[in-house]
Design an enzyme around this catalytic site. Structure first.
Site, PDB file in Angstrom:
ATOM      1  N   HIS A 289       0.864  -1.190   0.000  1.00 38.62           N
ATOM      2  CA  HIS A 289       0.000   0.000   0.000  1.00 38.62           C
ATOM      3  C   HIS A 289       0.893   1.230   0.000  1.00 38.62           C
ATOM      4  CE1 HIS A 289       0.895  -0.513   4.231  1.00 38.62           C
ATOM      5  NE2 HIS A 289       0.287   0.603   4.573  1.00 38.62           N
TER       6      HIS A 289
ATOM      7  N   HIS B  38       1.244   3.908   1.898  1.00 42.40           N
ATOM      8  CA  HIS B  38       1.700   4.685   3.060  1.00 42.40           C
ATOM      9  C   HIS B  38       3.225   4.827   3.020  1.00 42.40           C
ATOM     10  CE1 HIS B  38      -2.044   4.314   5.860  1.00 42.40           C
ATOM     11  NE2 HIS B  38      -2.038   5.451   5.197  1.00 42.40           N
TER      12      HIS B  38
ATOM     13  N   ASP C   8       5.605   4.733   5.139  1.00 43.69           N
ATOM     14  CA  ASP C   8       6.514   3.810   5.835  1.00 43.69           C
ATOM     15  C   ASP C   8       6.671   2.491   5.092  1.00 43.69           C
ATOM     16  OD1 ASP C   8       3.808   3.404   6.572  1.00 43.69           O
ATOM     17  OD2 ASP C   8       4.394   2.267   8.352  1.00 43.69           O
ATOM     18  N   HIS C   9       5.976   2.356   3.954  1.00 45.07           N
ATOM     19  CA  HIS C   9       6.129   1.167   3.110  1.00 45.07           C
ATOM     20  C   HIS C   9       6.673   1.526   1.728  1.00 45.07           C
ATOM     21  CE1 HIS C   9       3.691  -1.551   5.784  1.00 45.07           C
ATOM     22  NE2 HIS C   9       3.465  -0.363   6.306  1.00 45.07           N
TER      23      HIS C   9
END
Lengths: 371, 371
Positions: free
Chosen positions: A62, A64, A66-67
């Site tokens: 996804h 976001h 932090d990914h």
């Protein structure tokens, strides 16, 4: 074929000196597939025994940060360390992720004047509205491609949900079939199922010799499932001369979620060797976890039980949980091993083994026993 | 007023476990100004004594990823650690950088669904074609804003070159005037000059007492440069009762470059307390350095000499130069202290002090002597 999985970042929300942001590598005979790429993943890779230049495929669960925020920098650094001979760089890095990823890379690489030495393609998964609350749905305008392709960008596919199986077929090759499925999160999130094909058993070489067949191309035919006719006219069937089939391994890696959408993914993940599932907060904070689109050990365990997996690996821990190695004796609070205990309790008598991921943990995924 | 500078990343091209990507913080009485923000800057900040939440201004020298890829994640993490009460978050983070930065942040924050708790504004510097070879000029289409403002984005200014001074006026407040100037690099790059205003000297309190003036608002008037009339009709001039003026400090921080454009910046940086200049490769690799738009210690020293600065700080070292602390005895190659030696040799008899930046090095910038 050797297969293992190395966690490069097991923290949620942001990278910290104790836990990297989300990233893990599935390695099959030297080929590296990267799952998620939070900020700092390239530095975590340098600290690991893995080589960034071996990454052939990237899967983003996804969008976001932090990914994802580590992906442009990782691609640039791989390029800097690449042989500048164009003939050496014909292999396209295949990148899979939600709609919007193509724009993200095109804009970040474009604005920074990043000229990669190798081609890449972004294959986008079309999310459905059920995957997130209304406020989390990224507008079509926001996620639409913009501007011309990056000079090294090859056209990617747009992959829609197959409504019969509740899955997305990402690709199938000689060794693997890889599918994705929908998760519920604050923004659309996906899980990935990597299914290795079954492989023929070993050739019964003693028997073959008795039949008068010497090592050579006919061995390959039999191994590939083809019958062979001897000079005598005798037809040798593969099943006569092959040991039992070696079942393919199955690895399931889920992005951030508070639930899985549909029944299809449960069948898809059934019997997995490893299920990697987030457990951002402990059971006692279930409400907060769900509010933020996340899971607790109990929730991860329920998925593991429903899918009858062999091993449940928990990851994506709130940064409040320090790694066990940094835990000071006597400190009872925010002990990450408590998350393991909670999952184990929920999986009592299920036969599912529970493992806590830590940065740089490598888990081998051994061949299955022939059946 | 205390003032210091902390280096968070001193490596070029990409972050490594030995050197972070470019980032440094100029701190004035707790307020932090961040200069460049390569990937991993937020983690470096966590490892330092500085607090990311104190960052009020950000300056991006150019759009290369090793100076920029950490910015979206840093903003998100600051937001996560911010008091959710909107009344506590009225201060706008002011971000300065080249044209294209607004789009970069809008797209990266927008696509990742990053809802910041505080407002931000991007003030863009308009580059000129002389700043980079033709191939490095980002097209107007690429750098143009796209889509609506991020919900927390406030309209920013577009700042053009003042052709008379060869500089860009970023802002002026009670304490500082901050300007930018053009550098030559593979893509448009900028240097920043932070000039503290001169400050009035101390009040001669003994003399004031003799004149019959007691501590109170009139002291403030005199300090602010206003005359005061005593009851007796006697006019007290500030120059009578103030010690000598304390000259403001000057700090110059240059982005990646192989040269400075124009004469204006040399006057602007004249007499700086600190000049932070890149030295990516050693003198023996000057041709390669210049080809890539970079500098050697010799080149940095020439700027320091031309500007008659007090201290030259070298940074942005090729990742081949390990920090001195990691240098193994006997290894003569790629010793970063050789870069210092080269700059010192070039600055013999100039009175300019040379310092090598290392990650987490903090340099105090002491008040100047009154004049």
């Amino acid at each position: 074929m050797t297969m293992d999985m190395t966690f490069l970042g097991t923290g949620s929300a942001y990278p910290s000196p104790h836990r990297g942001a989300s990233a893990l590598v599935l390695r099959t005979e030297g080929d590296c597939w990267l799952f998620d790429c939070g900020e700092g993943t390239q530095t975590q890779l340098m600290r690991s025994p893995l080589r960034a230049g071996r990454i052939t495929k990237v899967f983003i669960s996804h969008l976001h940060g932090d990914h994802l925020f580590g992906l442009p920098g990782l691609l640039c650094t791989v390029s800097l360390n690449t042989n500048p001979d164009p003939q050496q760089n014909l292999n396209c890095v295949e990148i899979y992720g939600p709609r919007g990823l193509r724009k993200f890379l095109r804009v970040t690489l474009g604005l920074t004047g990043s000229q990669l030495l190798f081609p890449y393609a972004v294959h986008e998964l079309e999310p459905t509205p059920e995957q997130s609350p209304e406020v989390g749905q990224l507008s079509l305008e926001m996620t639409a491609e913009c501007g011309p392709l990056h000079p090294q960008e090859r056209p990617g596919r747009t992959i829609s949900l197959d409504v019969f199986s509740d899955c997305y077929l990402l690709f199938e090759d000689k060794k693997f079939v890889v599918k994705a499925f929908r998760l519920f999160h604050r923004i659309p999130s996906f899980g990935f199922c990597i299914q290795e094909h079954d492989r023929p058993g070993r050739l019964k070489t003693e028997l073959l010799k008795e039949l008068g067949l010497k090592p050579g191309p006919l061995y390959g035919c039999l191994k590939a499932g083809e019958s062979v006719t001897l000079e005598s006219g005798r037809v040798v069937l593969p099943c006569e001369v092959l040991e039992e089939t070696i079942p393919g391994r199955k690895v399931c890696i889920l992005g951030d979620c508070s639930s899985i959408l549909g029944e299809g993914p449960l069948s898809l993940c059934n019997g997995a060797d490893i299920l990697v599932h987030e457990a951002t907060l402990g059971n006692e904070q279930r409400e907060k976890a769900v509010d933020h689109g996340h899971s607790t050990p109990d929730m991860a365990a329920a998925v593991a039980r429903a899918c009858r997996v062999r091993k449940l690996v928990l990851y994506h821990f709130s940064q409040r949980y320090k790694p066990s190695s940094l835990q000071t004796e006597g400190e009872e609070d925010d002990d990450v091993t408590e998350l393991k205990r909670q999952a184990e309790e929920a999986l009592q008598d299920s036969g599912v083994e529970v493992t806590l991921a830590e940065d740089f943990l490598t888990l081998p995924i051994p061949l299955r026993r022939p059946r």
